[in-house]
Design a protein around this motif. Structure first.
Motif, mmCIF file in Angstrom:
data_model
loop_
_atom_site.group_PDB
_atom_site.id
_atom_site.type_symbol
_atom_site.label_atom_id
_atom_site.label_comp_id
_atom_site.label_asym_id
_atom_site.label_seq_id
_atom_site.Cartn_x
_atom_site.Cartn_y
_atom_site.Cartn_z
ATOM 1 N N ALA A 161 -36.573 -52.754 79.318
ATOM 2 C CA ALA A 161 -37.601 -53.303 79.258
ATOM 3 C C ALA A 161 -37.732 -52.334 81.418
ATOM 4 O O ALA A 161 -39.394 -52.283 80.933
ATOM 5 C CB ALA A 161 -37.268 -55.013 80.132
ATOM 6 N N ILE A 204 -44.753 -54.613 75.009
ATOM 7 C CA ILE A 204 -44.576 -55.588 74.677
ATOM 8 C C ILE A 204 -44.201 -55.666 73.460
ATOM 9 O O ILE A 204 -42.804 -55.224 73.214
ATOM 10 C CB ILE A 204 -44.758 -56.700 75.555
ATOM 11 C CG1 ILE A 204 -44.748 -56.854 77.087
ATOM 12 C CG2 ILE A 204 -44.253 -58.046 75.639
ATOM 13 C CD1 ILE A 204 -46.092 -57.284 77.299
ATOM 14 N N SER A 208 -40.124 -54.793 72.743
ATOM 15 C CA SER A 208 -39.062 -56.490 72.598
ATOM 16 C C SER A 208 -38.540 -55.867 70.831
ATOM 17 O O SER A 208 -37.290 -56.183 70.236
ATOM 18 C CB SER A 208 -40.104 -57.888 71.567
ATOM 19 O OG SER A 208 -41.272 -57.478 72.955
#
Length: 203
Positions: free
Chosen positions: A52, A146, A150
């Motif tokens: 992240a 994202i 993920s």
């Protein structure tokens, strides 16, 4: 989005499956069935945090701080060398292999070890933060980044839990003390090799 997530998953899995200090420790704890769930969860969450951070742009900042990378490299090499010595000592002492309970480790010690193996290893930062983070820049859309991140995080969860709980399938093999001696010898070799590679990368 699915394509970006799949690319992140495949790349994340390809980076994490390689034999390393963290994987060797999880395999050993899985074989003795000691704190498996917590340790796998911590490893996966640590990877997720670093991924992240990389996707958010921290990778670029770390790459511009050579002194920080140097400090982590030296610290990681020292820790891995010490762990290699411990594993080698176990391998050379057959009496330490006989009883599984003799290989027991408190949760605090296990967590401290796995966190050190994770955050004192500069390759972790290079793989998750720098490499995965920089490659996420290929996606200009934030939602795609994202999805990519993920996918890479999912790969970590899948791998660590598969390794930790899949190790039980090898339990019959490790009923013999000689198998533990071989495993500890291999762990010592992996740790020592990683330590030497880190030292070599400094010079």
């Amino acid at each position: 989005m699915l394509e970006a997530a799949l690319r992140g998953f495949v790349l994340g899995l390809s980076l994490i499956v390689a034999i390393g200090a963290q994987n060797a420790f999880i395999l050993e704890r899985g074989l003795v069935r000691s704190h498996v769930f917590v340790l796998c969860l911590v490893c996966a969450l640590a990877d997720a945090l670093l991924i992240a951070a990389g996707v958010a742009g921290l990778g670029t900042l770390i790459a511009a701080r050579p002194n920080l990378i140097l400090a982590v490299t030296i610290g990681g090499a020292l820790f891995l060398a010490a762990y290699a010595a411990i594993a080698l000592r176990r391998a050379l002492r057959p009496d330490a292999m006989v009883v599984r309970s003799g290989r027991a480790m408190t949760l605090r010690t296990a967590l401290g070890t796995v966190l050190a193996l994770t955050f004192l290893n500069p390759h972790v930062y290079l793989d998750t933060v720098v490499l995965l983070g920089s490659l996420s820049a290929r996606y200009p859309d934030e939602l795609l980044r994202i999805a990519y991140g993920s996918g890479a995080m999912t790969a970590s969860f899948v791998w660590f839990f598969a390794l930790g709980y899949g190790a039980r399938l090898l339990a019959p093999l490790f009923a013999r003390p000689s198998a533990w001696r071989i495993l500890d010898g291999l762990i010592a070799l992996v740790m020592a090799t990683l330590a030497l590679s880190l030292v070599a990368s400094v010079f």
